[in-house]
Scaffold this active site. Sequence first.
Site, short mmCIF file in Angstrom:
data_model
loop_
_atom_site.label_atom_id
_atom_site.label_comp_id
_atom_site.label_asym_id
_atom_site.label_seq_id
_atom_site.Cartn_x
_atom_site.Cartn_y
_atom_site.Cartn_z
N ILE A 138 -18.54 53.61 -58.99
CA ILE A 138 -18.81 53.36 -60.41
C ILE A 138 -17.50 53.34 -61.20
CG2 ILE A 138 -20.05 54.13 -62.46
CD1 ILE A 138 -21.91 55.70 -60.58
N LYS A 207 -15.46 67.27 -60.68
CA LYS A 207 -15.57 66.00 -61.38
C LYS A 207 -15.70 66.19 -62.89
CE LYS A 207 -17.68 63.95 -57.28
NZ LYS A 207 -18.94 63.50 -56.63
#
Length: 430
Positions: A138, A207
């Site tokens: 992504i 993340k």
Amino acid sequence: MMRTRPLKVALLGCGVVGSEVARIMTTHADDLAARIGAPVELAGVAVRRPSKVREGIDPALVTTDATALVKRGDIDVVVEVIGGIEPARTLITTAFEYGASVVSANKALLAQDGAALHAAADEHGEDLYYEAAVAGAIPLIRPLRESLAGDKINRVMGIVNGTTNFILDKMDSTGAGYQEALDEATALGYAEADPTADVEGFDAAAKAAILAGIAFHTRVRLDDVYREGMTEVTAADFASAKEMGCTIKLLAICERAADGGSVTARVHPAMIPLTHPLASVRGAYNAVFVESDASGQLMFYGPGAGGAPTASAVLGDLVAVCRNRLSGATGPGESAYAALPVSPMGDVVTRYHISLDVADKPGVLAQVATVFAEHGVSIDTVRQQGKDGEASLVVVTHRASDASLSGTVEALRKLDTVRGVASIMRVEGE
């Protein structure tokens, strides 16, 4: 005009992702050269087990001496996909010292030492790109760092771990328990033999630290991220969520305080309304929802892991870094000018879903309501079910701070009529 001398690439790691990077570099060599303006050449591959057969890779390129490879002096770009803290950190900083830019997929290292790595890259005039470190294929890092550079981002909330989303989706759609869903994820290859990093939220927390740092122009380290795993989520929690018109996801949430003076970063299971776009993210897919002043609401969706998807992100960075190298420029580095403080979890304000086991007798609801009122937590709805002297009491609050909710729960545990706190779940996305 295309330059004929190739740009040389050193690949550190040749596992699931690394082998896909090598394959794409070989099979798409002409297209990559056309897009970059020069050929790219795989100049060396550092591995731990040189005897393993690696299809499509010249054995003469394989070495166990990663340090010697990055010190060659003729390497233009080092692609690091070995993961972990060491030796990856030393190899990356050595690459900068010897004149190479770096493309990395190492979320753990970037979350822990991103500032130092950016400083090393800047010192030597090299690039550090890491699109593959968050959400696989992504495109997310570059849109946050470049496309939205002129906007003010207020919140980044998303599903950034495919393993946990597969497990929770299976629990939601089939009524399976946590262990049953985990066993299926393991059998299908979505979960590692030791799934701790995923199910306890460590992967998502790394993340979240990276996303928060980029979104808010502030250094956010892994230690700044509140982390709560999903191993305690039960089928009963999903049943309660469905009664509210919600489902449950493990979310990474990075947000700017209402007054703009601080930020928070957290990972935990949460109920989200079925009307929210993240609620429809199924299986092992990832999705990240971004809210900003000018752009409004954006969502990025796609496969968040796997060899080919992650390699796609690595190759995108490789093309960008090679283009920069040909033009004699570097891309955007760290932006931490805002230097906002990272608030503790106790300051976070959200709604809560609390399930209590209580005695089924008159006055219990009044006692519980009094405790909530004494701690300044406003109740939105209450649902009580009782049988044979025992009852369950489900309370959904209005927005309250984590600290005030914690005090409320501590006081509830001291009531003689409260047998136990069955579950506490945050409610997000409203």
